[in-house]
Write a protein that holds these residues in place. Structure first.
Motif, short mmCIF file in Angstrom:
data_model
loop_
_atom_site.label_atom_id
_atom_site.label_comp_id
_atom_site.label_asym_id
_atom_site.label_seq_id
_atom_site.Cartn_x
_atom_site.Cartn_y
_atom_site.Cartn_z
N VAL A 286 -60.69 29.10 -31.11
CA VAL A 286 -61.05 28.63 -32.46
C VAL A 286 -61.37 27.14 -32.49
O VAL A 286 -62.20 26.69 -33.28
N ASP A 287 -60.71 26.36 -31.62
CA ASP A 287 -60.84 24.90 -31.62
C ASP A 287 -60.62 24.34 -33.03
O ASP A 287 -61.52 23.76 -33.65
N PRO A 288 -59.39 24.49 -33.58
CA PRO A 288 -59.13 24.06 -34.96
C PRO A 288 -59.31 22.56 -35.12
O PRO A 288 -59.13 21.78 -34.18
N ASP A 289 -59.67 22.18 -36.34
CA ASP A 289 -59.82 20.75 -36.64
C ASP A 289 -58.48 20.05 -36.72
O ASP A 289 -58.38 18.86 -36.41
N MET A 290 -57.46 20.77 -37.17
CA MET A 290 -56.12 20.21 -37.26
C MET A 290 -55.08 21.29 -36.98
O MET A 290 -55.27 22.44 -37.35
N THR A 291 -54.01 20.88 -36.30
CA THR A 291 -52.84 21.74 -36.14
C THR A 291 -51.67 21.01 -36.80
O THR A 291 -51.34 19.89 -36.41
N LEU A 292 -51.06 21.65 -37.80
CA LEU A 292 -49.98 21.03 -38.55
C LEU A 292 -48.65 21.70 -38.22
O LEU A 292 -48.54 22.93 -38.23
N PHE A 293 -47.67 20.89 -37.94
CA PHE A 293 -46.31 21.36 -37.66
C PHE A 293 -45.53 21.38 -38.97
O PHE A 293 -45.55 20.41 -39.74
#
Length: 372
Positions: A286-293
């Motif tokens: 997917v190559d996400p724009d952001m990964t949020l924890f």
């Protein structure tokens, strides 16, 4: 919110004011002549300090004040001449002995509030650097000096990596893909629903994608949020490929001019190889724009440790702290950005869909130091 930490910071202010407010009276017969603070009791100039409401002490500067005599004292300590000159001109100098006990108390207070050790040490170092040997007019109270030093020290650790989330959404190519990760039970799915509403309030459309394909009831949970918010939900049967679900969400968003894809993932520990492999596949496919924890503010030191471990295992771009309204210690909010180098972006502050607050470091610091 964070009232316990606020009280502890206020206690530090009071400790420094008390320790810097000791003005030793000259012994009988030793009163300085002509108001010279260097004659009579040699400690008079050392201990002259002003508290919040103290009046400016009127005294004439020594006649030879233009040239400072040589001193054997350490470079980082104020010389007797500096102290005398400061006192004579109605100023104070904060010394090591004024800070020793208050700084110890502050360190204990920060650790008791679940602030991570390295973060507490950084705060102490900054406060010490900004206050030690510092001279302030007496009309600028010791409390104001402490508040200024605490403000800078807290902001230095809280604002690490901060960026404008809405600006990033506005400027990015659409659809923007945001993947959420974290352990089970911390409010990850609810935070996705809240962010969808936050985006809608600012004119951005969103679609939800359920990449939590292994947990029983996960589809039902996120579907309930989607129904309440009138959002489209992309999901597969239980046991499906999480990366494929989120990819389908991106395809749907691109075909229907949806601005943002919000992808849920299975709750995972950084030590779970299978789940971490899933997250790595999502990144690859997917190559996400952001990964949020996502984690709970009330988890304190555990949340800080998990944030660091997740960032080490699969790099995150920012954090969301839930249950911030129930957290009095503030340790996670103070520490997460510093230990990961990635910003806190949102605070969950209640059960409603509108209870998601954009994290503003300056506003948080001001609220922690507000005496009202």
């Amino acid at each position: 919110m964070f009232d316990g930490l606020k009280d502890k910071l206020s206690g530090f202010r009071e400790d420094v004011e008390e320790s810097a407010d000791v003005e030793e009276e000259p012994a009988e017969g030793d009163e300085p002549a002509n108001g010279d603070p260097t004659s009579g009791d040699p400690a008079a100039g050392d201990d002259a300090a002003a508290s919040g409401d103290a009046e400016v002490v009127a005294a004439e500067a020594p006649a030879d004040a233009e040239a400072e005599p040589a001193s054997d004292a350490a470079d980082d300590e104020p010389s007797a001449f500096q102290r005398a000159k400061a006192f004579a001109t109605g100023r104070i100098i904060i010394e090591e002995e004024d800070l020793e006990e208050p700084l110890w108390n502050l360190e204990m207070a920060l650790l008791e509030s679940d602030v991570e050790m390295s973060v507490a040490e950084q705060i102490l170092d900054t406060v010490r650097e900004k206050m030690l040997g510092e001279s302030r007019k007496q009309v600028e109270t010791t409390g104001e000096l402490v508040e200024s030093a605490l403000h800078d020290a807290l902001l230095d650790v809280i604002a690490v990596g901060q960026f404008d989330f809405e600006e990033r959404i506005a400027e990015a190519d659409k659809p923007v893909t945001i993947v959420f990760t974290g352990v089970n039970g911390v409010g990850k799915t609810t935070s996705i629903a809240k962010l969808s509403e936050w985006l809608a309030d600012r004119g951005y459309s969103s679609v939800l994608a359920n990449g939590d394909t292994y947990r029983a009831g996960a589809n039902e949970q996120i579907a309930e949020h989607a129904d309440r918010l009138d959002r489209e939900l992309i999901s597969h049967d239980q046991g499906g490929d999480p990366a494929a679900v989120i990819y389908d969400g991106v395809e749907y968003a691109a075909a229907n001019d949806v601005d943002v894809v919000l992808g849920d993932t299975a709750g995972r520990l950084h030590t779970s190889d299978d789940l971490m492999a899933q997250l790595e596949k999502i990144d690859r496919v997917v190559d996400p724009d952001m990964t949020l924890f996502v984690d709970e503010a009330v988890a304190g030191q555990d949340a800080v440790n998990r944030a660091k471990e997740f960032n080490d295992a699969a790099e995150i771009d920012g954090a969301v702290l839930t249950k911030a309204d129930a957290d009095s210690s503030g340790g996670a909010a103070i520490s997460v950005a510093y230990v990961t180098g990635k910003p806190i972006l949102f605070l969950g502050t209640g059960q409603g869909y509108d209870d998601l607050t954009l994290f503003e470091p300056e506003a948080l610091v001001e609220s922690l130091l507000d005496e009202e």
